[in-house]
Design a protein around this motif. Sequence first.
Motif, mmCIF file in Angstrom:
data_model
loop_
_atom_site.group_PDB
_atom_site.id
_atom_site.type_symbol
_atom_site.label_atom_id
_atom_site.label_comp_id
_atom_site.label_asym_id
_atom_site.label_seq_id
_atom_site.Cartn_x
_atom_site.Cartn_y
_atom_site.Cartn_z
ATOM 1 N N LYS A 63 0.820 -0.903 0.207
ATOM 2 C CA LYS A 63 -0.293 0.150 0.200
ATOM 3 C C LYS A 63 0.960 1.153 -0.089
ATOM 4 N N GLU A 64 0.834 2.704 -1.215
ATOM 5 C CA GLU A 64 1.022 3.513 -0.821
ATOM 6 C C GLU A 64 0.760 4.210 0.514
ATOM 7 N N LYS A 65 -0.731 4.121 0.721
ATOM 8 C CA LYS A 65 -1.294 5.065 2.158
ATOM 9 C C LYS A 65 -2.271 4.235 2.799
ATOM 10 N N VAL A 66 -2.494 4.465 3.834
ATOM 11 C CA VAL A 66 -4.122 4.229 4.777
ATOM 12 C C VAL A 66 -3.910 4.776 5.829
ATOM 13 N N PHE A 67 -4.931 4.365 6.345
ATOM 14 C CA PHE A 67 -5.443 5.448 7.393
ATOM 15 C C PHE A 67 -5.253 4.279 8.762
ATOM 16 N N VAL A 68 -4.767 4.976 9.313
ATOM 17 C CA VAL A 68 -4.464 4.383 10.749
ATOM 18 C C VAL A 68 -5.098 3.620 11.621
ATOM 19 N N HIS A 69 -6.129 4.708 11.722
ATOM 20 C CA HIS A 69 -7.045 4.303 13.207
ATOM 21 C C HIS A 69 -7.721 2.708 12.639
ATOM 22 N N PRO A 70 -8.350 3.000 12.016
ATOM 23 C CA PRO A 70 -9.101 1.849 11.738
ATOM 24 C C PRO A 70 -8.510 0.769 10.892
ATOM 25 N N ILE A 71 -7.029 0.709 10.244
ATOM 26 C CA ILE A 71 -6.539 -0.703 10.396
ATOM 27 C C ILE A 71 -6.190 -1.019 11.119
ATOM 28 N N VAL A 72 -5.457 -0.438 12.801
ATOM 29 C CA VAL A 72 -4.884 -0.610 13.754
ATOM 30 C C VAL A 72 -5.796 -1.643 14.415
ATOM 31 N N LYS A 73 -6.945 -1.050 14.606
ATOM 32 C CA LYS A 73 -8.233 -1.563 14.910
ATOM 33 C C LYS A 73 -7.896 -2.646 14.436
ATOM 34 N N LEU A 74 -8.097 -3.294 13.297
ATOM 35 C CA LEU A 74 -8.569 -5.062 13.113
ATOM 36 C C LEU A 74 -6.840 -5.567 14.099
ATOM 37 N N TYR A 75 -5.900 -5.209 13.761
ATOM 38 C CA TYR A 75 -4.778 -5.676 14.544
ATOM 39 C C TYR A 75 -5.286 -5.966 16.424
ATOM 40 N N THR A 76 -5.707 -5.324 16.621
ATOM 41 C CA THR A 76 -6.543 -5.231 18.214
ATOM 42 C C THR A 76 -7.438 -6.099 18.583
ATOM 43 N N LYS A 127 1.447 7.963 14.877
ATOM 44 C CA LYS A 127 1.782 8.970 14.542
ATOM 45 C C LYS A 127 3.211 10.193 15.251
ATOM 46 N N TYR A 128 3.486 9.864 16.337
ATOM 47 C CA TYR A 128 4.466 10.416 16.997
ATOM 48 C C TYR A 128 5.793 10.099 16.268
ATOM 49 N N LEU A 129 5.715 9.180 15.460
ATOM 50 C CA LEU A 129 7.431 8.018 15.041
ATOM 51 C C LEU A 129 7.294 8.527 13.638
ATOM 52 N N GLY A 130 5.798 9.483 13.155
ATOM 53 C CA GLY A 130 6.006 9.779 11.681
ATOM 54 C C GLY A 130 6.171 11.297 11.899
ATOM 55 N N GLN A 131 5.544 11.870 13.501
ATOM 56 C CA GLN A 131 6.162 13.559 13.495
ATOM 57 C C GLN A 131 8.048 13.256 13.779
ATOM 58 N N GLU A 147 5.194 8.906 6.049
ATOM 59 C CA GLU A 147 5.348 10.988 6.979
ATOM 60 C C GLU A 147 3.418 10.824 7.010
ATOM 61 N N LEU A 148 2.872 11.617 8.040
ATOM 62 C CA LEU A 148 1.945 11.113 7.953
ATOM 63 C C LEU A 148 1.527 12.169 6.865
ATOM 64 N N VAL A 149 0.243 12.016 5.764
ATOM 65 C CA VAL A 149 -0.677 12.954 5.383
ATOM 66 C C VAL A 149 -1.008 13.959 6.324
ATOM 67 N N GLU A 194 -8.582 9.798 19.766
ATOM 68 C CA GLU A 194 -8.469 8.773 17.979
ATOM 69 C C GLU A 194 -8.299 10.157 17.411
ATOM 70 N N PRO A 195 -6.847 10.149 16.434
ATOM 71 C CA PRO A 195 -7.382 11.270 15.264
ATOM 72 C C PRO A 195 -8.796 11.137 14.755
ATOM 73 N N VAL A 196 -8.580 12.472 14.421
ATOM 74 C CA VAL A 196 -10.250 12.779 14.120
ATOM 75 C C VAL A 196 -10.962 12.357 12.390
ATOM 76 N N LYS A 197 -9.416 12.196 11.282
ATOM 77 C CA LYS A 197 -9.722 11.940 10.509
ATOM 78 C C LYS A 197 -9.407 10.606 10.236
ATOM 79 N N GLY A 198 -8.596 10.074 11.124
ATOM 80 C CA GLY A 198 -8.302 8.123 10.996
ATOM 81 C C GLY A 198 -6.574 8.068 10.617
ATOM 82 N N LEU A 199 -6.048 9.176 10.634
ATOM 83 C CA LEU A 199 -4.511 9.075 10.404
ATOM 84 C C LEU A 199 -4.295 8.715 8.997
ATOM 85 N N GLU A 200 -4.341 9.243 8.007
ATOM 86 C CA GLU A 200 -3.437 8.427 6.993
ATOM 87 C C GLU A 200 -2.369 9.073 6.622
ATOM 88 N N ILE A 201 -1.239 8.071 6.592
ATOM 89 C CA ILE A 201 0.088 8.228 6.240
ATOM 90 C C ILE A 201 0.458 7.562 4.808
#
Length: 478
Positions: A166-179, A302-306, A449-451, A464-471
Amino acid sequence: MEVSNLVVLPAVLAFFVLCLHFMRRMVRLRNLNLPPGRLGWPVVGETFEFMHAMVEGNVLRFLQERVEKYDSRVFKTSMFGNPVVVFCGPAGNKFLFSNENKNVQVWWPSSVRKLLRLSLVTKVGDEAKMVRKLLMNFLNAETLRNYLPKMDRIAQHHIDTYWKGKEKVFVHPIVKLYTFELACCLFLSIEDSAQISKLSLKFDAFLKGIVGFSLNIPGTRFHRAIKAADEIRKEIKLILEKRKVDLEEKRASPTQDLLSHMLLTSDPSGRFMTEMEILDNILLLLFAGHDTARSVLSLVMKYLGQLPQVYEHVLKEQLEIIQGKEVGELLQWEDVQKMKYSWNVVCEVMRLSPPVSGAYREAIKDFTYADYNIPKGWKLHWNTGSSHKDPTIFSNPETFDASRFEGAGPTPFAHVPFGGGPRMCLGQEFARLEILVFMHNIVKRFKWELVIPDEKLKYDPMLEPVKGLEIRLHPSSF
């Protein structure tokens, strides 16, 4: 006429008694030295101001405004139809955590109590101690270390499925699938992706209604949450009934997951949990076991991207763990114990952006704190922000600095993302493992990197990030 008198007179009498009780209560309160503050509108109080601060991801502002106006140690407000005393700073945390079953006991808004019913959340005193001990026998480090390779496999499969290519992902909803998958697997031995996805969708509705007014009216968040909770319990009950048969016929292992543990383990008196208690506690742990970790992992990303220098330090630690291991060899307990810097990073993320804003207690008797009278029955609130961002405890509190957690770490009762005392989060070790296992697998596979670098956060109910944290993802060559 006589019939109407039979109806009207008791009603008038009841109203008179209620008014008398209210007047006596008001006179009593006026004679007390209550903490400063305002109770706001009747019933509603300052609930809407507090909820608005949560939606903005800035509960600390709600606190600071009142601390500056009233008292830095403690102030009163009113939320969810109850007068509430807010305890501030490490001293306030210490008092509440140290006085469980002495001056205070756990309390939650009615929405939480109605949704989680007979679970540990609603238990107090000796009953809570017994349930907690039973659950901790599965969630302690000694037991969980046996599941670590399985957790590693789940993390790797998750990244291969949802991140790789993937080139881009929305972290928050995808991480939910893992946890959520991890919690379903370790608690219920569910590995079917379709079943997990079905349960996950129901949990979305459940989570959105867990904090707020408990109005069970069609169309409200709480009504949808009640329906979702009932449907989740039905799904778990089917698994439970099959597991009982499988255990009797030796097709299931007593140690394979939390469900088997709960079915086969009694308290010290020999009492086993009822079926409904098991269902409610599984519901609680599925909720607590995945949504808080999802929040933390999203913010870690988010912080590791920043902060590329922090990312590089985490990567260096994780690559050192890989060295000497065979290709494809899964993580072992000793590997996780080496992730000291990575865990310090997580602790600093939870200091700056704690997944939950705090929790509640109830005064079980009249007592005095900071020279103020706290009446029996009043609700009490501790909040992470009042100590996590205190410049007298953490210098330059808005600056990310993982070294704060080296050595002895912060002042006791200052860093409280998991609470403290007898009611400290019993899933703390489970959360530590699922977070570190994910960090190990993601940093060795990708940089990112953060979008939207300045994306805002909100509590709903977890941070949670308001827009799902796209990276944007950049595969690593390691």
